[in-house]
Design a protein around this motif. Structure first.
Motif, PDB file in Angstrom:
ATOM      1  N   SER A 260       0.839  -1.204   0.000  1.00 42.49           N
ATOM      2  CA  SER A 260       0.000   0.000   0.000  1.00 42.49           C
ATOM      3  C   SER A 260       0.871   1.251   0.000  1.00 42.49           C
ATOM      4  N   GLU A 263       1.781   1.680  -3.533  1.00 40.29           N
ATOM      5  CA  GLU A 263       0.618   2.212  -4.247  1.00 40.29           C
ATOM      6  C   GLU A 263       0.499   3.710  -4.004  1.00 40.29           C
ATOM      7  N   ARG A 264       0.700   4.101  -2.756  1.00 40.73           N
ATOM      8  CA  ARG A 264       0.560   5.514  -2.405  1.00 40.73           C
ATOM      9  C   ARG A 264       1.604   6.374  -3.122  1.00 40.73           C
ATOM     10  N   VAL A 268       0.145   3.719  -8.720  1.00 42.93           N
ATOM     11  CA  VAL A 268      -0.256   2.510  -9.452  1.00 42.93           C
ATOM     12  C   VAL A 268      -1.001   1.612  -8.469  1.00 42.93           C
ATOM     13  N   SER A 269      -2.127   1.050  -8.906  1.00 44.13           N
ATOM     14  CA  SER A 269      -2.923   0.256  -7.972  1.00 44.13           C
ATOM     15  C   SER A 269      -2.165  -0.975  -7.502  1.00 44.13           C
ATOM     16  N   ALA A 270      -2.455  -1.388  -6.276  1.00 43.65           N
ATOM     17  CA  ALA A 270      -1.790  -2.566  -5.717  1.00 43.65           C
ATOM     18  C   ALA A 270      -2.031  -3.781  -6.595  1.00 43.65           C
ATOM     19  N   SER A 271      -3.249  -3.893  -7.141  1.00 41.22           N
ATOM     20  CA  SER A 271      -3.530  -5.089  -7.935  1.00 41.22           C
ATOM     21  C   SER A 271      -2.692  -5.108  -9.214  1.00 41.22           C
ATOM     22  N   ASP A 272      -2.426  -3.950  -9.775  1.00 41.89           N
ATOM     23  CA  ASP A 272      -1.567  -3.918 -10.956  1.00 41.89           C
ATOM     24  C   ASP A 272      -0.127  -4.260 -10.596  1.00 41.89           C
TER      25      ASP A 272
END
Lengths: 674, 167, 149
Positions: A260, A263-264, A268-272
């Motif tokens: 996370s 991501e922050r 870029v999203s965590a899932s990506d």
């Protein structure tokens, strides 16, 4: 009618596409494609197709020039060479070898670059550098320390064998289009392309996964991917144990780092990030392709080390389809670096510090004056010239430093302060305007010699046509100058120089570069080595070094005065400072003036139409441009090509402590209607 | 609306579907004479092999079909109610734009003249020729709900088999 | 008959094809359109079999012959009706005459030879369609890999 096809290599980027120049009665009249070329299979990008357009441009320098007040006087070669030798000798007497500075050209041949650094070091001077400082110096330090080499580990066509390609900080679709050829073959066979770039470039159009990260956050992204790979047990434990060092250090350094957090920082999203990490780690052969988006930062070395960490923990190196590809920018920047035009390396990347290197070259060159310590980088030379005047004289070959250096107004000031400046080039660039003597050089099609492409391919090209007027090949110029400076440079041909190189430079030993297809270094008796590190890494214990790196923000912070982030990069139509491409009508027609990409949301809120005249201002200066409203850039980010002089004035000189690379990529700015 | 679905794990690669499709679109509708007709009747579906997998690719009659959107002459048209995309051969000029935009690559060429050929769902038949020809029921002509039911039954029997083997 | 085909998944929008064609013919007959910054497509004369350019030509300089179009430059008076009639906008006027792609005189189109990414192809077969099908099958095959086991 005498019509012939002369095999040669495109003078623009470092893919090194082969082509034939059609020569009719001594004039270059056309191009034929070289269909059996191993990297390009006959293709040429728009710059390659337009390569002949600058040859006969009326701006070509045809005679040596001497400054006379505000004017230039055309002089003869003997007078010019005497003047240059005199100026350099005077500076040597007054300030010693440390008072001289040399910049080599990445457009010169290997033979010419080799002779230049030989001349410089034989005078006792260590201050020689090249444009690599501004592009892949972070790779020389980053990959050099991690893997022991700093070039592509596999050849370009081998990309077709990858099952997952991570393209980060590279817009190869525009700037190295032939790379796309091989990437798409990999894709055809089921391979996946992951593209990481703050901009949605044409490279990203072809990707299966696009990671649009915030500018300057590469380390956070890669550490995020590494964290996923550690947590999900996707590491290649065998490879780590057998062939690397430093893994446990990396593991503990990332304990406090979470997905996370990645991501922050990156946006870029965590899932990506998870998707990218799994795809890269799990595929049977993964490759990393990268370029200026990774290197041109003040934390460029960290960025490159992070990529090395990623590939090492997954064991994605040393076999077909698995490796790392730093895409070099200029047709012979790889060669010019190989030839030692770097202040801290001798030819073949032999270290200055090693007494055996000193001894070997002392003996080979028959000189007792070789410098004992490493020299200054090109940016440091400019600092020294500007600030305290320790550099009194400079000799710049084929580089428009006044436009290419970061914070280039400072460089211009430095050039103005020099007591003596010689510029050797094919056009009167902005840098040349500061010179005391300008020497007209022959260009790529007008001399024979070898150049080395980004995939370590040494290619020979024949002389196709005569240079205009009195312009001479750099080899001739350097030899004549060296002799006037008391050095024993009696080379009758480029081939003689190549013979000396092949004798002395370990990675070039045994190379017999031919005209079609060339030969890869390192050359071995058994055949070419297209894949490096199959068995070992040329470091102390034969093991690659994993070294933890942490994200630190080196990009300028935005502020209320400068609320946007400006990123600067290449576009396909032009090449570097534009001296050649701006004089090629087809290419100029594709991109005639400077533009700045702005996200439509930002354009709307600022009341800017598409094509509006604006000023982009940073703390260093300003540049005018026309807007291009596009969602290639994220809101809050702008993009400007650096080919139109004035872009690099805008970036600051904050530097990478390891490589000396400047923070060329990002600057905080404001944008306003003119 | 019935669609042609594919049970992806069953295809033998026998190409009976391709043959049947070509014959259905011939003049004489006979396999014996089809090959000697001019123009040669062409298949409109394709059994493709990749990574050991065989899959028949049939035109999906996409909603908002790209081939229809790109057609300059109105030759490619989509029935607003059934959604079926078929082709008016009299209007086709052979520019091949539809073929280039088809994401599945299932628009082919008629070699004898500049024309494309494409699945028309065998308008005059109850069941499309390819579906009828398939010997192992890889191709299913059914409503979506019924096809999903078939797949659920397959999955359930696999689960059940696995469970019973545990015991 | 042969056509120049484009594999839309490969076009980079680099415009090497335009520069190559322009190098040989003075003005490029192939034109790259970039749409919404997501996709690009080079287009050259589609060699339509009911060509509107031939239909409107008042001097029979452009003639439909068999399945192709033939151009007789000596008959062309540069009126430009063909330019207006072409639904794809692929006719040029150059030096007072109409020009359109003729596949480099039906030999080896330069655009195809130069295309860095292999997006352009020239020939009888539509290799790009086969590539699209292969991609679709690969996607499906990866999807059902788990199902089979």
């Amino acid at each position: 009618m005498t019509r012939s096809l002369v095999p040669t290599v495109c003078p623009y980027c470092a893919v090194g596409c082969g082509l034939y120049i059609v020569v009719d009665d001594g004039k270059a009249v056309g191009i034929e494609y070289m269909q059996d070329h191993p990297a390009s299979e006959g293709s040429l990008c728009p710059k390659g197709n337009a390569a002949l357009e600058m040859l006969y441009h009326p701006d070509r320098l045809t005679h040596p020039l001497k400054r006379a007040g505000e004017m230039w006087l055309s002089i003869s070669w003997p007078e010019a060479l005497d003047l240059v030798a005199g100026g350099l000798s005077k500076a040597l007497r007054e300030g010693g070898p440390a008072g001289l500075g040399f910049i080599a050209s990445s457009k010169c041949t290997n033979e010419e670059s080799y002779l230049l650094q030989k001349m410089v070091r034989s005078l006792g001077c260590a201050n020689i550098d090249s444009c690599a400082r501004l592009c892949h110096s972070s790779s020389v330090t980053g990959l050099g320390r991690a893997l022991g080499t700093c070039s592509t580990t596999n050849i370009l066509s081998d990309l077709a064998n990858s099952r997952c390609i991570l393209a980060i900080g590279t817009n190869f679709a525009e700037n190295h289009p032939i790379v796309a050829r091989w990437v798409f073959r990999a894709r055809e066979a089921g391979g996946r392309l992951i593209v990481a770039d703050p901009r949605r470039t044409p490279t990203a159009w072809g990707g299966d996964l696009f990671l649009q990260l915030n500018p300057g956050t590469d380390v956070a992204l890669i550490n995020g991917m590494i964290k996923v790979i550690l947590d999900e047990g996707l590491i290649n434990r065998r490879f780590i144990e057998d062939r690397t060092e430093g893994f446990s250090d990396l593991e503990s350094s990332l304990e406090g780092f979470s997905l996370s957090e990645a991501e922050r920082i990156t946006g870029v999203s965590a899932s990506d990030i998870v998707g990218a990490a799994r795809a890269y780690a799990r595929s049977p052969a993964s490759a990393i392709v990268y370029c200026m988006g990774v290197t041109q930062h003040a934390n460029g070395t960290d960025n490159v080390q992070a990529l090395a960490n990623l590939l090492l923990i997954c064991g994605q190196i040393g076999r077909s389809g698995a490796g790392i590809y730093p895409l070099r920018g200029q047709n012979n920047v790889q060669g010019t670096c190989d030839m030692g035009c770097l202040p801290d390396f001798y030819p073949g990347y032999l270290s200055f510090e090693d007494p055996r290197t000193q001894e070997a070259f002392r003996r080979a060159w028959g000189s007792n004056r070789l410098p004992a310590k490493k020299g200054l980088t090109s940016l440091e030379m400019m600092d020294a010239a500007a600030a305290n005047g320790t550099i009194k004289a400079m000799y710049i070959v084929g580089e428009d430093a006044a436009n290419t250096h970061p914070c280039s107004k400072r460089t211009a000031k430095a050039l103005g302060r020099l007591e003596f400046l010689v510029v050797q080039d094919i056009f009167l660039t902005e840098t040349a305007r500061f010179a005391d003597v300008v020497l007209p050089a022959a260009c790529w099609a007008e001399k024979e010699g070898s150049s080395t492409s980004t995939e370590r391919r040494i290619q020979w090209h024949e002389k196709a046509v005569e240079p205009p007027g009195d312009a001479m090949a750099d080899l001739w110029i350097i030899c004549n100058l060296a002799r006037r400076l008391g050095l024993n440079f009696h080379y009758r041909s480029s081939k003689e120089v190549m013979d000396e190189i092949c004798d002395l430079v370990p990675i070039y030993r045994g190379a017999k570069p031919s005209a079609s297809g060339g030969v890869l270094w390192p050359c071995k008796k058994e055949g070419e080595i297209s894949i490096l590190h199959e068995e070992t890494f040329p470091l102390a214990r034969g093991r690659a070094i994993i070294r933890s790196v942490h994200f630190r923000r080196t990009a300028e912070e935005t502020s209320s005065r400068y609320p946007f982030l400006l990123t600067i990069g290449r576009i396909g139509a032009h090449h570097n400072a534009g001296s050649m491409t701006m004089r090629s009508p087809s290419l100029l027609g594709m991109a005639p003036h400077r533009f700045v990409e702005i996200n439509p949301k930002d354009a709307l809120s600022l009341g800017l139409d598409d094509g509006a005249d604006v000023v982009v201002e940073t703390a260093r200066g300003e540049a005018r441009a026309k807007t291009r409203s596009t969602d290639r850039v994220m809101p809050g980010t702008l993009f400007m090509p650096f080919h139109f002089p004035g872009a690099n004035h805008l970036v600051r000189g904050y530097r990478d402590e390891h490589s000396g690379m400047g923070e060329l990529k990002i600057a905080a700015c404001r944008i306003e209607r003119c | 609306m019935k669609e042609i679905f594919v049970r992806l794990d069953r295809c033998l690669g026998c190409r009976s579907c391709e043959m049947a499709c070509a014959v259905e679109h011939s003049q004489a509708k006979s396999i014996l004479t089809a090959a000697s007709e001019v123009p040669v009747p062409r298949r409109r579906l394709y059994v493709e092999y990749a990574e050991g997998q065989k899959i028949p690719l049939v035109c999906r009659h996409c909603e908002d079909a790209p081939c229809v959107a790109v057609c300059r002459t109105g030759a490619m048209r989509q029935d607003p109610i059934t959604g079926i995309v078929d082709q008016d051969q009299n209007r086709c000029v052979g520019c091949y734009m539809c073929a280039m935009v088809c994401p599945y690559g299932v628009i082919g060429q008629q070699k004898e003249s500049r024309m494309v050929v494409k699945c028309d769902r065998c308008g005059s038949r109850e069941v499309p020729a390819c579906v009828e020809a398939c010997p192992v029921n890889t191709l299913i002509f059914a409503e979506e709900a019924d096809f999903a039911e078939i797949l659920r039954r397959d999955a359930a029997s696999r689960l059940a088999r696995g469970y019973s083997m545990r015991a | 008959m042969r056509s120049i085909y484009v594999d839309l998944t490969r076009c980079l929008g680099c415009r090497a094809c335009e520069v190559a064609c322009g190098r040989i013919h003075g003005k490029s007959r192939i034109s790259v359109a970039i749409l919404r910054d997501r996709i690009s497509m080079p287009l050259a004369c589609r060699q339509c079999q009911r060509a509107t350019c031939a239909m409107v030509c008042p001097t029979e300089a452009l003639v439909q012959e068999g399945e192709g179009i033939t151009f007789f430059p000596e008959r062309c008076n540069g009126c430009g009706l063909c330019l207006l009639a072409c639904p794809f906008g692929l006719v040029n006027l150059w030096a007072g005459k109409a020009e359109r792609c003729d596949h480099c005189m039906e030999k080896s189109p330069a655009c195809v030879a130069t295309c860095p990414s292999g997006a352009l192809a020239f020939g009888e077969e539509m290799a790009f369609a086969k590539a699209a099908r292969t991609r679709a099958v690969l996607r499906a095959s990866r999807a059902i890999e788990g199902v089979r086991r």
